[in-house]
Write a protein that holds these residues in place. Structure first.
Motif, mmCIF file in Angstrom:
data_model
loop_
_atom_site.group_PDB
_atom_site.id
_atom_site.type_symbol
_atom_site.label_atom_id
_atom_site.label_comp_id
_atom_site.label_asym_id
_atom_site.label_seq_id
_atom_site.Cartn_x
_atom_site.Cartn_y
_atom_site.Cartn_z
ATOM 1 N N LEU A 10 0.831 -1.207 0.000
ATOM 2 C CA LEU A 10 0.000 0.000 0.000
ATOM 3 C C LEU A 10 0.869 1.262 0.000
ATOM 4 N N GLN A 11 1.927 1.255 0.816
ATOM 5 C CA GLN A 11 2.844 2.399 0.842
ATOM 6 C C GLN A 11 3.518 2.581 -0.512
ATOM 7 N N PHE A 12 3.902 1.491 -1.135
ATOM 8 C CA PHE A 12 4.547 1.551 -2.444
ATOM 9 C C PHE A 12 3.656 2.262 -3.464
ATOM 10 N N LEU A 13 2.356 2.002 -3.404
ATOM 11 C CA LEU A 13 1.414 2.621 -4.334
ATOM 12 C C LEU A 13 0.997 4.022 -3.917
ATOM 13 N N GLY A 14 1.431 4.441 -2.738
ATOM 14 C CA GLY A 14 1.060 5.758 -2.260
ATOM 15 C C GLY A 14 -0.341 5.815 -1.669
ATOM 16 N N LEU A 15 -0.898 4.673 -1.324
ATOM 17 C CA LEU A 15 -2.231 4.622 -0.728
ATOM 18 C C LEU A 15 -2.147 4.832 0.776
ATOM 19 N N PRO A 16 -3.249 5.259 1.382
ATOM 20 C CA PRO A 16 -3.233 5.466 2.834
ATOM 21 C C PRO A 16 -2.861 4.181 3.575
ATOM 22 N N SER A 17 -1.958 4.315 4.517
ATOM 23 C CA SER A 17 -1.531 3.185 5.331
ATOM 24 C C SER A 17 -0.988 3.736 6.640
ATOM 25 N N THR A 18 -0.693 2.833 7.541
ATOM 26 C CA THR A 18 -0.128 3.276 8.816
ATOM 27 C C THR A 18 1.369 3.469 8.663
ATOM 28 N N ASP A 19 1.996 4.012 9.691
ATOM 29 C CA ASP A 19 3.454 4.160 9.660
ATOM 30 C C ASP A 19 4.127 3.094 10.537
ATOM 31 N N ARG A 20 3.389 2.064 10.925
ATOM 32 C CA ARG A 20 3.915 1.036 11.835
ATOM 33 C C ARG A 20 5.151 0.332 11.283
ATOM 34 N N TYR A 21 5.240 0.210 9.965
ATOM 35 C CA TYR A 21 6.325 -0.568 9.367
ATOM 36 C C TYR A 21 7.338 0.302 8.625
ATOM 37 N N GLN A 22 7.229 1.612 8.763
ATOM 38 C CA GLN A 22 8.186 2.493 8.098
ATOM 39 C C GLN A 22 9.466 2.567 8.910
ATOM 40 N N TRP A 23 10.561 2.255 8.257
ATOM 41 C CA TRP A 23 11.877 2.257 8.881
ATOM 42 C C TRP A 23 12.280 3.689 9.186
ATOM 43 N N ASP A 24 12.715 3.955 10.421
ATOM 44 C CA ASP A 24 13.099 5.318 10.793
ATOM 45 C C ASP A 24 14.607 5.494 10.916
ATOM 46 N N GLY A 25 15.350 4.541 10.430
ATOM 47 C CA GLY A 25 16.806 4.616 10.494
ATOM 48 C C GLY A 25 17.396 3.652 11.497
ATOM 49 N N SER A 26 16.620 3.270 12.489
ATOM 50 C CA SER A 26 17.119 2.314 13.472
ATOM 51 C C SER A 26 16.113 1.210 13.772
ATOM 52 N N GLU A 27 14.816 1.496 13.604
ATOM 53 C CA GLU A 27 13.787 0.489 13.864
ATOM 54 C C GLU A 27 12.451 0.987 13.334
ATOM 55 N N THR A 28 11.401 0.259 13.672
ATOM 56 C CA THR A 28 10.047 0.648 13.267
ATOM 57 C C THR A 28 9.143 0.644 14.491
ATOM 58 N N THR A 29 7.998 1.286 14.354
ATOM 59 C CA THR A 29 7.010 1.292 15.433
ATOM 60 C C THR A 29 6.594 -0.130 15.775
ATOM 61 N N ALA A 30 6.373 -0.967 14.749
ATOM 62 C CA ALA A 30 5.960 -2.356 14.981
ATOM 63 C C ALA A 30 7.010 -3.108 15.796
ATOM 64 N N ARG A 31 8.277 -2.888 15.493
ATOM 65 C CA ARG A 31 9.341 -3.566 16.241
ATOM 66 C C ARG A 31 9.343 -3.110 17.701
ATOM 67 N N ARG A 32 9.225 -1.814 17.933
ATOM 68 C CA ARG A 32 9.185 -1.311 19.304
ATOM 69 C C ARG A 32 8.013 -1.903 20.073
ATOM 70 N N GLU A 33 6.853 -1.994 19.423
ATOM 71 C CA GLU A 33 5.670 -2.568 20.073
ATOM 72 C C GLU A 33 5.892 -4.035 20.439
ATOM 73 N N ARG A 34 6.555 -4.770 19.586
ATOM 74 C CA ARG A 34 6.715 -6.203 19.809
ATOM 75 C C ARG A 34 7.835 -6.558 20.767
ATOM 76 N N THR A 35 8.824 -5.705 20.860
ATOM 77 C CA THR A 35 9.957 -6.013 21.750
ATOM 78 C C THR A 35 9.905 -5.250 23.059
ATOM 79 N N GLY A 36 9.009 -4.267 23.140
ATOM 80 C CA GLY A 36 8.903 -3.464 24.359
ATOM 81 C C GLY A 36 10.006 -2.436 24.501
ATOM 82 N N GLU A 37 10.795 -2.238 23.434
ATOM 83 C CA GLU A 37 11.885 -1.255 23.474
ATOM 84 C C GLU A 37 11.346 0.145 23.216
ATOM 85 N N ARG A 38 12.042 1.127 23.677
ATOM 86 C CA ARG A 38 11.657 2.528 23.440
ATOM 87 C C ARG A 38 12.717 3.248 22.681
#
Length: 132
Positions: A104-132
């Motif tokens: 969906l992101q590739f096509l430019g359609l509305p999606s969440t930012d949970r899986y967007q890489w921010d340079g060190s991790e993603t929101t989804a990874r933080r949620e699953r590992t409990g890291e901040r």
């Protein structure tokens, strides 16, 4: 093959074929439209609209690779169904959701930012590992 998507006059911006079997890829690459899916893909190519083929095959042989080149040269995008693991998925549903979000992101359609890489991790990874 009388679906609306089989006509270039139907207002569609993109078609995603998910999953895309190697046989479907081959027929699209060679302009053979034996099914509604293949005809819709052919319309996207002839109208110069976005066509995304989420290839499900592995391993790939030379014929698959050549067909991937042919559809890419014709204007399609080959987007293999390869999961990422940096988000620390715990279920198949999480792998599926992440892949869908990425397409969906590739096509430019509305999606969440949970899986967007921010340079060190993603929101989804933080949620699953409990890291901040």
């Amino acid at each position: 093959m009388s679906g609306a998507v089989t006509s270039g006059s139907y207002p569609s911006d993109a078609v995603i074929i998910l999953p895309c079997a190697a046989g479907v890829l081959g027929r699209i690459a060679h302009g053979q439209t034996e099914s509604l899916i293949e005809r819709a893909a052919d319309v996207m190519l002839k109208q110069r609209r976005q066509l995304v083929l989420c290839l499900r095959e592995a391993p790939l042989n030379l014929i698959h690779l050549r067909n991937m080149v042919a559809v890419t040269e014709a204007g399609a995008t080959v987007y293999p169904m390869i999961p990422t693991y940096y988000n620390v998925p715990e279920t198949l549903a999480q792998l599926r959701d992440e892949f869908v979000e990425r397409v969906l992101q590739f096509l430019g359609l509305p999606s969440t930012d949970r899986y967007q890489w921010d340079g060190s991790e993603t929101t989804a990874r933080r949620e699953r590992t409990g890291e901040r």
